[in-house]
Scaffold this motif. Sequence first.
Motif, PDB file in Angstrom:
ATOM      1  N   VAL A   1      10.357   4.573 -14.589  1.00  0.00           N
ATOM      2  CA  VAL A   1       9.954   4.905 -13.221  1.00  0.00           C
ATOM      3  C   VAL A   1       9.532   3.643 -12.467  1.00  0.00           C
ATOM      4  O   VAL A   1       9.990   3.396 -11.347  1.00  0.00           O
TER       5      VAL A   1
ATOM      6  N   CYS B   1      11.373   8.384  -7.388  1.00  0.00           N
ATOM      7  CA  CYS B   1      11.537   9.004  -8.703  1.00  0.00           C
ATOM      8  C   CYS B   1      10.818  10.339  -8.774  1.00  0.00           C
ATOM      9  O   CYS B   1       9.670  10.459  -8.354  1.00  0.00           O
TER      10      CYS B   1
ATOM     11  N   GLU C   1       9.508  12.739 -11.498  1.00  0.00           N
ATOM     12  CA  GLU C   1       9.270  12.654 -12.943  1.00  0.00           C
ATOM     13  C   GLU C   1       9.200  14.022 -13.591  1.00  0.00           C
ATOM     14  O   GLU C   1       8.449  14.879 -13.151  1.00  0.00           O
TER      15      GLU C   1
END
Length: 516
Positions: A275, A285, A287
Amino acid sequence: MNNIPHKGKVYLVGAGPGDPNLITLRGKFLLERAEVVVYDYLANKKLLQHVPAAAELVYVGKKGGGLHAASQEEINQLLVDYGLAGKRVVRLKGGDPFIFGRGGEEIEELVKAGIDFEVVPGVTSATAAATYAGIPITHRNCTASVAFVTGHEAAGKEQSDVAWDKLATGAGTLVIYMGIKNLPNISKKLIDNGRSPDTPVAVVRWASTPQQRSVVGTLATISEVVQAAKIAPPALIIVGEVVKLRESIDWFEHRPLFGRRIIVTRTREQASELVSRLEEYGAECLEYPTIHIEPVEDFSVLDQALAELGSYDWILLTSLNAVSYFFKRLHEKGLDSRALAGCKIGVVGAATADELARHGIRADLIPAKFTGEGLALALIEAGGVQGKRFLLPRALKAAETLPELLEQAGAGVTIAPVYQNVPPQGRKDELRAELGSGTVDLITFTSSSTVTNFLAMLDVKDADELRALLGRTQIAAIGPVTAETAREHGLTVTVQPERHTIAALAEAVVAHCRRS
Ligand code: SAH
C-alpha cells in the motif's frame, strides 16, 4: 498514557485539507487521547483511525448547500454539553478551524459556557489546492499579495461583505472558497471591476486527495470550463498570474498511478508495504485484509500437553502467532515461562526468536534456513531426535513437513493447534459495490491464500458472475504460484513481475499503468 491534565476541555483541531497525512502532530496527539470526536464532512475519515476504540464518534457533516446533518447551533450546543460533562473532546474540522470554518463561533459559545478550550491550526485547503495543483500561491515575479475570500455569499446579497471592487485589482492572487456555484457571478464582478478577462484561473476539487481534479482557464472562460468538466464542490478558485506557473510545476496529478484505484488484498504479516509503495506513486488503495487470526475453539490437545510438560523434550514455535497464542493459553492456565524450564525451545527464525525473548526465554535453536523444513533438518543434524518428544503449538492448518520429517527420524510429535486463519467477515457488500461501480483499475494478490480468501469474501456463485463483477478490473499476481491459483479460479492475470517481491510487484503495476 494520556499525559493530559485537563478533563472537560474542547480541542478545536484542523484536520488539514484532505490527505490524512497533512494533520499536525499536535492534532494527531489529541485524536489519540480523545474521549469524544465531533467531525465534519470535509475531515478525512481515515483520521479516525488515530482515535481510541472506546471514544465516541459524532458526525455532524455539512455539505455546502446540501444535506445538513446538524445545524451550527446544534453543533455549538453539542460541544458545550460534552465539555460540561467533563469529556475530552476533539472537534475535528476540515482545513484550518478559523478559516471559513465557523470555528470562531464554536469557541465563543465555549467561552460563554466557561469551558476550557484549545485551537490547533491546520493546513487550509487554499494553500493545499495551490500546492497540489502546482501553483506557488505567491511568487516574486508575479505577485506580492494573496487574499482568501468566500464566494458563498456573492449570489443574492445586495450588500456584499466582500469588497469585490477593491479585491479585483487589490490583491495579486485571489483564492476563493465556496465559490463554485457563484463562479459566473464572481468572474463577472472581477472583470467589471478592472481585472483583465485574460487573468489565468485554476479550479481545484478535492485537493490533496486521490480524487483531486483541476482545470484551468481565464476569468473570461473559467465558468464554461468548470461547467463542461462538471466540477462540483468542494473546490477552490485560484485567480492570478501565478496560475501560469503550473505548466512547469504541476507534479501531484502527474505521478504515475495518480487517479488509479487499486484493491490491495493482503495477509496480516505483510503489513502494508505494498500500500505505501503504491500510494507513493499516487494510487488510491482500497485495503482488504484477507486473513483474520483467531484462537482455536478447542485447546484440549495443548491443555493436555501443558499438564504433562515434563514428558516433552522440545517445544517448537514456527510463527509469531504460535508464540503469542501459546503463551496466552499458558497464562490462562495460571502458568508462566517457568513451567517450560525442563524443555528446550526451537524457533523457525529470528523474528520468532525475538517474540519468544519478550517472554524472557532465549531460543535453544534457530535454524540457518528460516523454514519448517530448515528447523527439522537442523534438529536432525544435531542428533538426538530419535525417541524424543516434541510439542508443536501452531496453526490449525499448516504445512506438514516439519512434523513428518521429525517422525521419520524417530521422534514423537504432538501437534497442538492454538490459532487459525479465517476469512474476514462483513465486507462483502462493500467490496461488491466497489467492483460494481467500475472504478477499480486493479486487484493485487501476494499469495495463493489471498486469492482464495478474497474470492471467499466476494462469495460469487460461478466464473460468469465473477467476470461480470470484475468488468475491466485487471489482476496482478506476485509470482507464478499465486498467478496459477488465480487462473484456476477463472481470473485472467495481466500483471506479474519477474522477481517475486512486493517492490517488484509495485514496479510492475506502475509499468502496466504507464502502458495502458
Ligand atoms: N476550514 C476550511 C474551509 C471550510 S469552507 C479550510 O481551511 O480549508 C469549505 C470550502 O473549503 C469548500 O467549499 C471548498 O471551497 C474548500 N475546500 C475544503 N477542502 C477542500 C479540498 N480538499 N479541495 C478543494 N476545496 C476545498
